[in-house]
Write a protein that holds these residues in place. Structure first.
Motif, short mmCIF file in Angstrom:
data_model
loop_
_atom_site.label_atom_id
_atom_site.label_comp_id
_atom_site.label_asym_id
_atom_site.label_seq_id
_atom_site.Cartn_x
_atom_site.Cartn_y
_atom_site.Cartn_z
N SER A 48 50.12 11.87 3.71
CA SER A 48 49.56 13.18 4.03
C SER A 48 49.06 13.24 5.47
O SER A 48 48.35 12.36 5.94
CB SER A 48 48.39 13.49 3.09
N ASP A 49 49.46 14.30 6.18
CA ASP A 49 48.94 14.50 7.53
C ASP A 49 47.81 15.53 7.54
O ASP A 49 47.31 15.91 8.59
CB ASP A 49 50.05 14.92 8.51
N SER A 50 47.41 15.96 6.31
CA SER A 50 46.27 16.88 6.18
C SER A 50 45.36 16.43 5.04
O SER A 50 45.05 17.20 4.11
CB SER A 50 46.76 18.31 5.92
N PRO A 51 44.89 15.19 5.09
CA PRO A 51 44.07 14.70 3.99
C PRO A 51 42.75 15.44 3.82
O PRO A 51 42.25 15.56 2.70
CB PRO A 51 43.85 13.22 4.34
N ASN A 52 42.18 15.93 4.91
CA ASN A 52 40.89 16.62 4.80
C ASN A 52 41.05 17.97 4.11
O ASN A 52 40.25 18.34 3.25
CB ASN A 52 40.27 16.79 6.18
N CYS A 53 42.09 18.70 4.47
CA CYS A 53 42.38 19.95 3.76
C CYS A 53 42.74 19.66 2.30
O CYS A 53 42.37 20.41 1.40
CB CYS A 53 43.53 20.69 4.44
N ALA A 54 43.46 18.57 2.07
CA ALA A 54 43.86 18.21 0.71
C ALA A 54 42.65 17.89 -0.15
O ALA A 54 42.55 18.36 -1.30
CB ALA A 54 44.82 17.03 0.75
N TYR A 55 41.71 17.12 0.37
CA TYR A 55 40.50 16.83 -0.38
C TYR A 55 39.70 18.10 -0.64
O TYR A 55 39.12 18.28 -1.72
CB TYR A 55 39.64 15.80 0.37
N ALA A 56 39.66 18.97 0.35
CA ALA A 56 38.93 20.23 0.16
C ALA A 56 39.57 21.06 -0.94
O ALA A 56 38.87 21.68 -1.76
CB ALA A 56 38.91 21.02 1.48
N TRP A 57 40.90 21.06 -1.01
CA TRP A 57 41.60 21.80 -2.05
C TRP A 57 41.31 21.20 -3.43
O TRP A 57 41.04 21.92 -4.38
CB TRP A 57 43.10 21.81 -1.79
N MET A 58 41.35 19.88 -3.53
CA MET A 58 41.07 19.24 -4.82
C MET A 58 39.66 19.54 -5.31
O MET A 58 39.44 19.76 -6.50
CB MET A 58 41.32 17.73 -4.72
N ASP A 59 38.72 19.56 -4.38
CA ASP A 59 37.34 19.87 -4.77
C ASP A 59 37.21 21.34 -5.15
O ASP A 59 36.61 21.67 -6.18
CB ASP A 59 36.40 19.53 -3.63
N TYR A 60 37.78 22.21 -4.34
CA TYR A 60 37.71 23.65 -4.58
C TYR A 60 38.31 24.02 -5.94
O TYR A 60 37.72 24.78 -6.72
CB TYR A 60 38.45 24.36 -3.45
N THR A 61 39.46 23.46 -6.25
CA THR A 61 40.14 23.81 -7.50
C THR A 61 39.56 23.07 -8.71
O THR A 61 39.97 23.32 -9.84
CB THR A 61 41.65 23.53 -7.41
N SER A 62 38.60 22.18 -8.47
CA SER A 62 37.91 21.51 -9.57
C SER A 62 36.63 22.22 -9.97
O SER A 62 35.98 21.83 -10.94
CB SER A 62 37.59 20.05 -9.20
N LEU A 78 36.59 9.50 -4.99
CA LEU A 78 35.98 10.56 -5.79
C LEU A 78 34.65 11.02 -5.24
O LEU A 78 34.18 12.12 -5.58
CB LEU A 78 35.83 10.09 -7.24
N ASP A 79 34.04 10.22 -4.37
CA ASP A 79 32.79 10.64 -3.74
C ASP A 79 33.00 11.84 -2.82
O ASP A 79 32.05 12.56 -2.50
CB ASP A 79 32.19 9.48 -2.92
N LEU A 80 34.24 12.04 -2.41
CA LEU A 80 34.57 13.16 -1.53
C LEU A 80 34.97 14.40 -2.31
O LEU A 80 35.36 15.41 -1.73
CB LEU A 80 35.70 12.76 -0.57
N ILE A 81 34.87 14.32 -3.65
CA ILE A 81 35.24 15.44 -4.51
C ILE A 81 34.06 15.72 -5.44
O ILE A 81 34.06 15.35 -6.62
CB ILE A 81 36.52 15.12 -5.32
N PRO A 82 33.03 16.37 -4.94
CA PRO A 82 31.80 16.59 -5.73
C PRO A 82 32.02 17.27 -7.07
O PRO A 82 31.31 16.98 -8.04
CB PRO A 82 30.94 17.45 -4.81
N ASN A 83 33.00 18.17 -7.14
CA ASN A 83 33.24 18.88 -8.39
C ASN A 83 33.89 18.01 -9.46
O ASN A 83 34.01 18.42 -10.62
CB ASN A 83 34.10 20.12 -8.15
N PHE A 84 34.34 16.80 -9.05
CA PHE A 84 34.81 15.83 -10.04
C PHE A 84 33.58 15.10 -10.55
O PHE A 84 33.23 14.02 -10.09
CB PHE A 84 35.80 14.84 -9.42
N GLY A 85 32.90 15.73 -11.48
CA GLY A 85 31.62 15.19 -11.93
C GLY A 85 31.50 15.21 -13.43
O GLY A 85 32.50 15.10 -14.16
N ASP A 86 30.29 15.38 -13.90
CA ASP A 86 30.00 15.28 -15.32
C ASP A 86 30.68 16.36 -16.16
O ASP A 86 30.87 16.18 -17.36
CB ASP A 86 28.49 15.35 -15.55
N ASP A 87 31.05 17.48 -15.52
CA ASP A 87 31.63 18.57 -16.29
C ASP A 87 33.12 18.40 -16.56
O ASP A 87 33.70 19.16 -17.35
CB ASP A 87 31.39 19.90 -15.57
#
Length: 393
Positions: A299-313, A124-133
């Motif tokens: 997953s062969d694209s974990p970095n793009c996947a993490y970016a997507w999870m953060d972006y959509t959060s 979750l440290d790699l998903i900044p938008n997964f936060g207090d909100d």
């Protein structure tokens, strides 16, 4: 729109789980403790690297649209390849091919994916938008948090409410009894959900009306409790006009007059565009659904996947997804963006935890009793699927 489960789909048995420890009982649908089970040791992504250029996503219809995926690609260079799935079973099957990086899983699929080693725990440290909100009621739930590890990034949630035609049902129902009891004045005009997970709806009703059964969690049923739920469902079958899995069919049934009340989602009532159709969360509470992004273990694209999870959060994108589908967003900050956002959040009770405390979110039934019991064996998803076939004959 989407169906989340179908009766005919091949259900993956969770009997293969090697179950250890116990789960603390939740407070009216929320987890008050961690579920501890023996699951495959899938490594967690430790740090972000270069974007791989694409990300393959299995999602519900309306969750991945050009309006935001194009902007994501422009920002990251990760091209979004979407595969729309119609059921949770289909999502599980597709994720097990290893061809997809992410899935927007509901709680009735999450534990199957975790137990099968198909998804990885999240950093979750790699998903900044997964936060207090992110609303508290969507964090650390039994269906996607195992052994202290988070496997899901919340997207949105909703309750399975009682919808009714107020021109026929002139007094607002306060109980599910009008949809379950044989002497209902609306017998023959009741609609019900067509899926094994609907057994939990019967269990919620029994929790309130037959407390001697000892049901503490509608997804933790021993054989006696499952048998009682099936008997109730068979009784309901006698007053049901039809079952629905396709949301469009549910709307048609209400608008066409074949149905006057039954199980629905908030968005379906809204889509009927008729002031006569109203809904209520009855006094017994209800089941519900909560969706989350989950990362493939292969997953062969974990970095793009993490970016997507953060972006959509982020508030803006998470809110856009919620408005597009029709559900409560996971990011409460969206509700403060403008009047339209606030109106959407109010309609779907987005930040009303008291409302959602009465909702038992879909959770895959497993042999370990997630209500904390250790002296009995609970029934699993395959057994629920087999039992559901008895209901409709």
């Amino acid at each position: 729109m989407r169906s989340r489960l179908t009766v005919g789909a091949a259900a993956v048995s969770v009997a293969v789980l090697a179950l250890t420890g116990c789960a603390a009982a939740g407070d009216e649908g929320s987890a008050s403790g961690e579920l501890v089970i023996d699951v495959p040791d899938v490594p967690m992504h430790e740090e972000l690297g270069d974007y791989e250029g694409s990300v393959d996503i299995v999602a519900w219809s309306g969750f991945v649209e050009p309006a935001w995926s194009d902007a994501f690609t422009e920002d990251t260079g990760c091209v979004v390849n979407r595969r729309v799935a119609g059921t949770s079973d289909e999502m599980v099957q597709l994720m097990r091919t290893g061809d997809y990086d992410l899935v927007s899983a509901s709680g009735d699929a999450s534990l199957r994916l975790i137990a099968g080693g198909d998804v990885a725990p999240l950093n979750l440290d790699l998903i900044p938008n997964f936060g207090d909100d992110i609303v508290e009621g969507m964090k650390g739930q039994l269906y996607d948090t195992i052994n202290g590890k988070s496997y899901g990034v919340p997207i949105g949630r909703g309750a399975n409410i009682l919808q009714y035609n107020s021109e026929v049902v002139t007094e607002e129902p306060t109980s599910w009894s009008v949809a379950w009891e044989a002497d209902s004045p609306y017998a023959g005009e009741v609609i019900a959900y067509d899926a094994p997970i609907y057994i939990a709806d019967a269990a919620v009703y029994l929790m309130a009306h037959e407390p001697e059964l000892g049901i503490e969690n509608p997804y933790a049923l021993d054989q006696e409790q499952l048998d009682a739920a099936i008997e109730l469902l068979k009784q309901q079958n006698g007053i049901v006009s039809e079952y629905w899995a396709d949301p469009a069919a549910q709307i048609t049934s209400f608008v066409g007059g074949n149905t006057v009340l039954g199980t629905s989602w908030e968005v379906l009532r809204k889509l009927t565009e008729d002031d006569a159709f109203k809904s209520v969360l009855p006094e017994e509470g209800s089941t519900g659904w909560s969706d989350a992004w989950m990362l493939s273990a292969e997953s062969d694209s974990p970095n793009c996947a993490y970016a997507w999870m953060d972006y959509t959060s982020s508030p803006e994108v998470n809110g856009a997804i919620a408005m597009n589908f029709g559900m409560a967003p996971a990011n409460a900050a969206f509700c403060e963006l403008d009047d339209a956002a606030q109106a959407h959040c109010d309609y779907y009770n987005a930040t009303d935890e008291e409302y959602f405390s009465k909702v038992w979110f879909w959770t895959t039934p497993i042999e370990q009793c997630i209500d904390g019991r250790t002296d009995v064996r609970c029934t699993n998803f395959q057994e629920w699927t087999d039992a559901w076939l008895q209901v409709k004959g």
